[in-house]
Design a protein around this motif. Structure first.
Motif, short mmCIF file in Angstrom:
data_model
loop_
_atom_site.label_atom_id
_atom_site.label_comp_id
_atom_site.label_asym_id
_atom_site.label_seq_id
_atom_site.Cartn_x
_atom_site.Cartn_y
_atom_site.Cartn_z
N LYS A 99 -42.48 53.54 -3.24
CA LYS A 99 -41.09 53.58 -3.66
C LYS A 99 -40.99 53.62 -5.19
O LYS A 99 -40.28 52.82 -5.79
CB LYS A 99 -40.34 52.38 -3.10
N PRO A 100 -41.67 54.54 -5.87
CA PRO A 100 -41.64 54.55 -7.32
C PRO A 100 -40.27 54.86 -7.89
O PRO A 100 -39.92 54.43 -8.98
CB PRO A 100 -42.65 55.66 -7.68
N ALA A 101 -39.48 55.63 -7.12
CA ALA A 101 -38.18 56.01 -7.64
C ALA A 101 -37.10 54.99 -7.33
O ALA A 101 -36.01 55.06 -7.86
CB ALA A 101 -37.79 57.38 -7.07
N VAL A 106 -30.69 47.54 -3.80
CA VAL A 106 -30.03 48.41 -2.82
C VAL A 106 -30.89 49.61 -2.51
O VAL A 106 -31.02 50.01 -1.35
CB VAL A 106 -28.64 48.85 -3.34
N GLN A 107 -31.52 50.19 -3.55
CA GLN A 107 -32.40 51.33 -3.29
C GLN A 107 -33.56 50.93 -2.39
O GLN A 107 -33.91 51.64 -1.44
CB GLN A 107 -32.92 51.89 -4.62
N ASN A 108 -34.16 49.79 -2.67
CA ASN A 108 -35.25 49.31 -1.83
C ASN A 108 -34.76 49.02 -0.41
O ASN A 108 -35.48 49.26 0.57
CB ASN A 108 -35.87 48.05 -2.43
N HIS A 109 -33.55 48.49 -0.31
CA HIS A 109 -32.98 48.22 1.01
C HIS A 109 -32.79 49.52 1.79
O HIS A 109 -33.11 49.60 2.98
CB HIS A 109 -31.63 47.51 0.86
N LEU A 110 -32.29 50.56 1.12
CA LEU A 110 -32.06 51.84 1.78
C LEU A 110 -33.38 52.46 2.26
O LEU A 110 -33.47 52.97 3.38
CB LEU A 110 -31.34 52.81 0.85
N VAL A 111 -34.39 52.41 1.41
CA VAL A 111 -35.71 52.91 1.82
C VAL A 111 -36.22 52.09 3.01
O VAL A 111 -36.77 52.62 3.97
CB VAL A 111 -36.72 52.87 0.66
N ALA A 174 -24.65 59.39 2.54
CA ALA A 174 -25.27 58.87 3.76
C ALA A 174 -25.67 60.01 4.68
O ALA A 174 -26.76 60.01 5.27
CB ALA A 174 -24.31 57.92 4.47
N SER A 175 -24.79 61.01 4.78
CA SER A 175 -25.10 62.18 5.60
C SER A 175 -26.28 62.94 5.02
O SER A 175 -27.19 63.37 5.75
CB SER A 175 -23.87 63.09 5.69
N ALA A 176 -26.29 63.11 3.69
CA ALA A 176 -27.39 63.83 3.03
C ALA A 176 -28.71 63.07 3.18
O ALA A 176 -29.76 63.68 3.39
CB ALA A 176 -27.06 64.04 1.56
N LEU A 177 -28.66 61.75 3.05
CA LEU A 177 -29.88 60.95 3.21
C LEU A 177 -30.42 61.06 4.64
O LEU A 177 -31.64 61.14 4.84
CB LEU A 177 -29.60 59.48 2.87
N TYR A 178 -29.51 61.06 5.60
CA TYR A 178 -29.96 61.19 6.99
C TYR A 178 -30.61 62.56 7.20
O TYR A 178 -31.66 62.66 7.86
CB TYR A 178 -28.78 61.02 7.95
N HIS A 204 -37.38 59.17 -3.50
CA HIS A 204 -36.77 59.99 -4.54
C HIS A 204 -35.37 60.44 -4.13
O HIS A 204 -34.45 60.49 -4.96
CB HIS A 204 -37.65 61.20 -4.84
N SER A 205 -35.19 60.76 -2.85
CA SER A 205 -33.87 61.15 -2.36
C SER A 205 -32.90 59.98 -2.47
O SER A 205 -31.75 60.14 -2.90
CB SER A 205 -33.97 61.62 -0.91
N VAL A 206 -33.35 58.79 -2.10
CA VAL A 206 -32.52 57.58 -2.21
C VAL A 206 -32.15 57.33 -3.66
O VAL A 206 -30.98 57.03 -3.98
CB VAL A 206 -33.25 56.36 -1.62
#
Length: 216
Positions: A99-101, A106-111, A174-178, A204-206
């Protein structure tokens, strides 16, 4: 009464289908997609081959198994088998380095929301590749593109809104991440991508989508 008879017949059909899906799931995980046969599923479920085919061919059954597994992963009720834990532990990037990016909580939570699915894929790579292929062949709308997708996107958008991203951007992101997640899985299925590379791509996407804010 006729209505009670109809309900009873429907209940029996659903119970039989449940036995068939459970049998198929066990055999797919134990022997893989190619080795598992409809006859073998029928024998494990203690039903006729015709009854199995009424529930669906192998492609349909595999997609239904994955719908079940994905639902359990999303609800937190699925426990990865020992092999999956071994893979995750042997790949340090699965929880940290990949998870370098992603730098914020919140970013870590999303990943982290996606990690159980990536780890499941890594634990069952051959079967997951067969699943990706089956999705292209099966008609209809699997749950992974319907209710399961909606539930996961709701969780993603709520997390995005929590860091100040406007609702409209959060829903779009959210749609794009999915879609990114599904794209990574299909890319993984068609290549020798590793768990590290898949998680890094998603990170990176997140990171990109968590930078979006409402227009000023």
């Amino acid at each position: 009464m006729p209505t009670e008879h109809v309900h009873s017949r429907t209940d029996r059909r659903l119970r039989t289908e449940e036995k068939i899906i459970s049998a198929a799931a066990d055999l797919f995980l134990e022997f893989g997609y190619k080795t598992t046969t409809v006859r073998g599923i029928a024998k494990r479920a203690e039903v006729s081959v015709g009854r199995v085919m009424a529930a669906g061919d192998k492609d349909v059954l595999l997609v239904r198994c994955y719908d079940r597994w994905i639902a359990a992963l999303q609800s937190g009720t699925y426990t990865l088998p020992a092999r999956a834990h071994a893979i995750a532990e042997a790949t340090p990037s699965a929880r940290t380095d990949a998870k370098p990016a992603a730098t914020s909580a919140v970013q870590n939570h999303l990943v982290g929301i996606f990690l159980p699915f990536l780890e499941f894929f890594a634990a069952h790579e051959d079967l997951s590749r067969d699943y990706a292929a089956a999705l292209m062949r099966v008609a209809g709308k699997p749950q992974v593109f319907d209710t399961l997708a909606a539930d996961l996107q709701d969780e993603l958008s709520s997390s995005l809104i929590s860091i100040g991203i406007s609702e409209a951007y959060a829903l779009a992101s959210a749609s794009a991440l999915y879609d990114s997640y599904l794209g990574i899985l299909f890319r993984w299925a068609a290549s020798d991508m590793s768990l590290h590379e898949a998680t890094e791509a998603l990170s990176h996407s997140v990171a990109f989508h968590t930078q979006l804010r409402r227009p000023v």
